[in-house]
Design a protein around this motif. Structure first.
Motif, mmCIF file in Angstrom:
data_model
loop_
_atom_site.group_PDB
_atom_site.id
_atom_site.type_symbol
_atom_site.label_atom_id
_atom_site.label_comp_id
_atom_site.label_asym_id
_atom_site.label_seq_id
_atom_site.Cartn_x
_atom_site.Cartn_y
_atom_site.Cartn_z
ATOM 1 N N VAL A 133 14.264 -19.621 -7.927
ATOM 2 C CA VAL A 133 14.094 -18.472 -7.033
ATOM 3 C C VAL A 133 12.631 -18.072 -6.961
ATOM 4 N N SER A 134 11.966 -17.977 -8.129
ATOM 5 C CA SER A 134 10.565 -17.567 -8.125
ATOM 6 C C SER A 134 9.708 -18.587 -7.404
ATOM 7 N N ARG A 135 10.077 -19.886 -7.535
ATOM 8 C CA ARG A 135 9.335 -20.926 -6.836
ATOM 9 C C ARG A 135 9.450 -20.753 -5.333
ATOM 10 N N THR A 136 10.625 -20.303 -4.873
ATOM 11 C CA THR A 136 10.835 -20.088 -3.446
ATOM 12 C C THR A 136 9.852 -19.072 -2.894
ATOM 13 N N TYR A 137 9.407 -18.129 -3.743
ATOM 14 C CA TYR A 137 8.534 -17.067 -3.277
ATOM 15 C C TYR A 137 7.083 -17.257 -3.700
ATOM 16 N N ASP A 138 6.704 -18.482 -4.092
ATOM 17 C CA ASP A 138 5.324 -18.761 -4.437
ATOM 18 C C ASP A 138 4.434 -18.678 -3.204
ATOM 19 N N MET A 139 3.239 -18.116 -3.390
ATOM 20 C CA MET A 139 2.237 -18.142 -2.325
ATOM 21 C C MET A 139 1.162 -19.151 -2.735
ATOM 22 N N ILE A 140 1.146 -20.281 -2.051
ATOM 23 C CA ILE A 140 0.290 -21.391 -2.426
ATOM 24 C C ILE A 140 -1.022 -21.334 -1.657
ATOM 25 N N GLY A 141 -2.126 -21.594 -2.361
ATOM 26 C CA GLY A 141 -3.413 -21.694 -1.692
ATOM 27 C C GLY A 141 -4.454 -20.746 -2.249
ATOM 28 N N ASP A 142 -5.713 -21.215 -2.277
ATOM 29 C CA ASP A 142 -6.824 -20.419 -2.784
ATOM 30 C C ASP A 142 -7.936 -20.291 -1.752
ATOM 31 N N SER A 143 -7.590 -20.437 -0.490
ATOM 32 C CA SER A 143 -8.589 -20.258 0.562
ATOM 33 C C SER A 143 -9.070 -18.808 0.570
ATOM 34 N N GLU A 144 -10.194 -18.569 1.238
ATOM 35 C CA GLU A 144 -10.749 -17.223 1.301
ATOM 36 C C GLU A 144 -9.765 -16.212 1.874
ATOM 37 N N PRO A 145 -9.069 -16.519 2.999
ATOM 38 C CA PRO A 145 -8.090 -15.551 3.517
ATOM 39 C C PRO A 145 -6.979 -15.231 2.517
ATOM 40 N N MET A 146 -6.533 -16.240 1.762
ATOM 41 C CA MET A 146 -5.472 -16.008 0.778
ATOM 42 C C MET A 146 -5.975 -15.172 -0.388
ATOM 43 N N GLN A 147 -7.201 -15.417 -0.830
ATOM 44 C CA GLN A 147 -7.763 -14.624 -1.919
ATOM 45 C C GLN A 147 -7.904 -13.163 -1.511
ATOM 46 N N GLN A 148 -8.343 -12.940 -0.289
ATOM 47 C CA GLN A 148 -8.477 -11.565 0.201
ATOM 48 C C GLN A 148 -7.125 -10.874 0.267
ATOM 49 N N MET A 149 -6.102 -11.601 0.744
ATOM 50 C CA MET A 149 -4.772 -11.011 0.849
ATOM 51 C C MET A 149 -4.189 -10.701 -0.534
ATOM 52 N N ARG A 150 -4.375 -11.610 -1.476
ATOM 53 C CA ARG A 150 -3.871 -11.370 -2.833
ATOM 54 C C ARG A 150 -4.549 -10.153 -3.457
ATOM 55 N N ALA A 151 -5.840 -9.994 -3.196
ATOM 56 C CA ALA A 151 -6.558 -8.842 -3.755
ATOM 57 C C ALA A 151 -5.970 -7.537 -3.244
ATOM 58 N N ILE A 152 -5.621 -7.500 -1.960
ATOM 59 C CA ILE A 152 -4.999 -6.297 -1.396
ATOM 60 C C ILE A 152 -3.621 -6.075 -2.016
ATOM 61 N N ILE A 153 -2.842 -7.141 -2.140
ATOM 62 C CA ILE A 153 -1.500 -7.035 -2.729
ATOM 63 C C ILE A 153 -1.588 -6.480 -4.147
ATOM 64 N N ASP A 154 -2.542 -6.992 -4.935
ATOM 65 C CA ASP A 154 -2.693 -6.538 -6.321
ATOM 66 C C ASP A 154 -3.005 -5.040 -6.399
ATOM 67 N N LYS A 155 -3.783 -4.536 -5.448
ATOM 68 C CA LYS A 155 -4.126 -3.115 -5.448
ATOM 69 C C LYS A 155 -2.957 -2.250 -4.980
ATOM 70 N N VAL A 156 -2.236 -2.742 -3.988
ATOM 71 C CA VAL A 156 -1.214 -1.926 -3.323
ATOM 72 C C VAL A 156 0.134 -1.973 -4.043
ATOM 73 N N ALA A 157 0.473 -3.133 -4.618
ATOM 74 C CA ALA A 157 1.811 -3.332 -5.186
ATOM 75 C C ALA A 157 2.236 -2.249 -6.175
ATOM 76 N N PRO A 158 1.381 -1.830 -7.124
ATOM 77 C CA PRO A 158 1.839 -0.841 -8.119
ATOM 78 C C PRO A 158 2.114 0.539 -7.544
ATOM 79 N N THR A 159 1.671 0.803 -6.327
ATOM 80 C CA THR A 159 1.885 2.113 -5.716
ATOM 81 C C THR A 159 3.199 2.116 -4.947
ATOM 82 N N ASP A 160 3.552 3.287 -4.409
ATOM 83 C CA ASP A 160 4.734 3.390 -3.552
ATOM 84 C C ASP A 160 4.340 3.473 -2.077
#
Length: 390
Positions: A133-160
């Motif tokens: 199941v967790s593999r199904t939801y993997d986000m693959i890739g380290d391109s610049e757009p993906m790194q930027q998106m992950r950074a936003i997710i990391d900041k926003v996820a802990p909030t409501d």
């Protein structure tokens, strides 16, 4: 059968247990005290542990504690003398699977071992399923757009904070929603997904907010809506740009007041949900056309996350190819195939209008149709462009 570690300072009991369990086709390893038992436990993988309580050097409670600290999924069965019942009860509170009183009852022992073995099998199966199941939801890739998106997710996820996820079809908007949920304090609560485009407009209110028996002709019983189901967790309103205006009004009220009303009822129901939404439409255009409420738009867009298209992250194609080829080989039960650098370069020239969804299908197609172990540039040219995409 199971691999069982038996820890007891009495040689006669160790030998008896070994004989009995091996007759049941179990593999048995013996330890004469707690220290030796922990040493052996750290060197091998055991399915079940049988441990006496009173032993020199290290007693059964210490053995249990160390095993629970390192591998809490392993069932530990405590063997206790008559005077040790109080200690045995303490062991159960600390995580022991069960305890068996001396002198040992053979039938009780075998039943307990059987139940513990089934538990171990279930734990292994559950871990395997969770991994899939967790593999199904993997986000693959380290391109610049993906790194930027992950950074936003990391900041926003802990909030409501409410999040609007924007992106073309097939880019992986649901993966972003899942990542936001898994990174939040609501991760142990439900994640409820609603595809607003797939539900007829006349049924969307019932789907979201539920209905009472007799609310309409086909309402033969009460139904709990998605907002109630998601209480304590996250609701993901996918393709919200296709939601009808009446339903939008009720969603707006739910966001403003944290209450919903089932169809056919006048009773307000409190809900505690985090709302994530996604769309492939330009909501600014939809607002101008009168198809989407501007007030709802502002309620939903505390944070906006733009999911990059595959064409915007072509440098991720090598990693995506390896990932999806591995998945395809496992799902199709065929040997895994490699892919040449020339084939990767050819894949990077394709206009991926269907994004990740299309790319995954192409990897599966190549796995099935390519005769060689390595996918070549010629294979990509032959099989990867059924619609003639350039």
């Amino acid at each position: 059968m199971s691999k069982i570690l038996v820890i007891d300072d009495q040689k006669a009991i160790r030998t008896t247990l070994k004989d009995i369990l091996e007759l049941e086709s179990h593999e048995v390893v013996l330890a004469e005290d707690g220290l030796k038992g922990i040493e052996l436990f750290g060197q091998d993988k055991f399915d079940i542990v049988l441990s006496d309580i009173k032993m020199p050097e290290m007693d059964g409670i210490e053995v249990l504690t160390k095993i629970m600290d390192s591998r809490p999924d392993v069932p530990v069965i405590i063997i206790s003398g008559h005077g040790d019942i109080g200690t045995a009860v303490e062991a159960i509170k600390k995580g022991a699977y069960d305890f068996i009183e001396k002198p040992l009852d053979l039938n009780r022992l075998l039943i307990t071992i059987k139940n513990a073995s089934e538990k171990s099998d279930l734990v292994v199966e559950t871990k395997s399923l969770k991994k899939k199941v967790s593999r199904t939801y993997d986000m693959i890739g380290d391109s610049e757009p993906m790194q930027q998106m992950r950074a936003i997710i990391d900041k926003v996820a802990p909030t409501d904070a409410r999040v609007m996820i924007l992106g073309a079809n097939g880019t992986g908007k649901e993966l972003v929603a899942r990542a936001l949920h898994e990174g939040s304090m609501r991760r142990n609560g439900p994640f409820v997904e609603v595809n607003c485009a797939a539900i007829p407009s006349e049924l969307i209110e019932s789907e979201l907010f539920g209905h009472e028996k007799g609310a309409f002709t086909s309402a033969i019983k009460q139904r709990i809506g998605k907002f109630e189901q998601a209480t304590g967790g996250t609701i993901f309103l996918d393709e919200i740009g296709d939601m009808s205006l009446p339903a939008q009004a009720k969603v707006l009220r739910a966001l403003q007041e944290s209450t919903i009303t089932r169809v056919g009822s006048d009773k307000d129901i409190k809900v505690d949900v985090r709302v994530l939404a996604a769309t492939n439409k330009n909501l600014a255009d939809e607002i101008k056309k009168g198809n989407f409420r501007e007030d709802l738009y502002h309620r939903l867009t505390v944070i906006i996350i733009n999911v990059p298209s595959l064409n915007e992250r072509r440098s991720d194609i090598p990693a995506l190819a390896d990932y999806f080829l591995t998945i395809a080989s496992q799902e199709l039960n065929v040997p895994a195939k490699s892919i040449s650098k020339e084939a990767i370069a050819e894949l990077q020239q394709i206009n991926w209008t269907g994004n990740i969804r299309e790319f995954r299908n192409v990897m599966e197609r190549l796995t099935i149709l390519c005769a060689d172990k390595e996918i070549s540039e010629a294979d990509v040219r032959a099989y990867a462009r059924p619609l003639g995409n350039q």
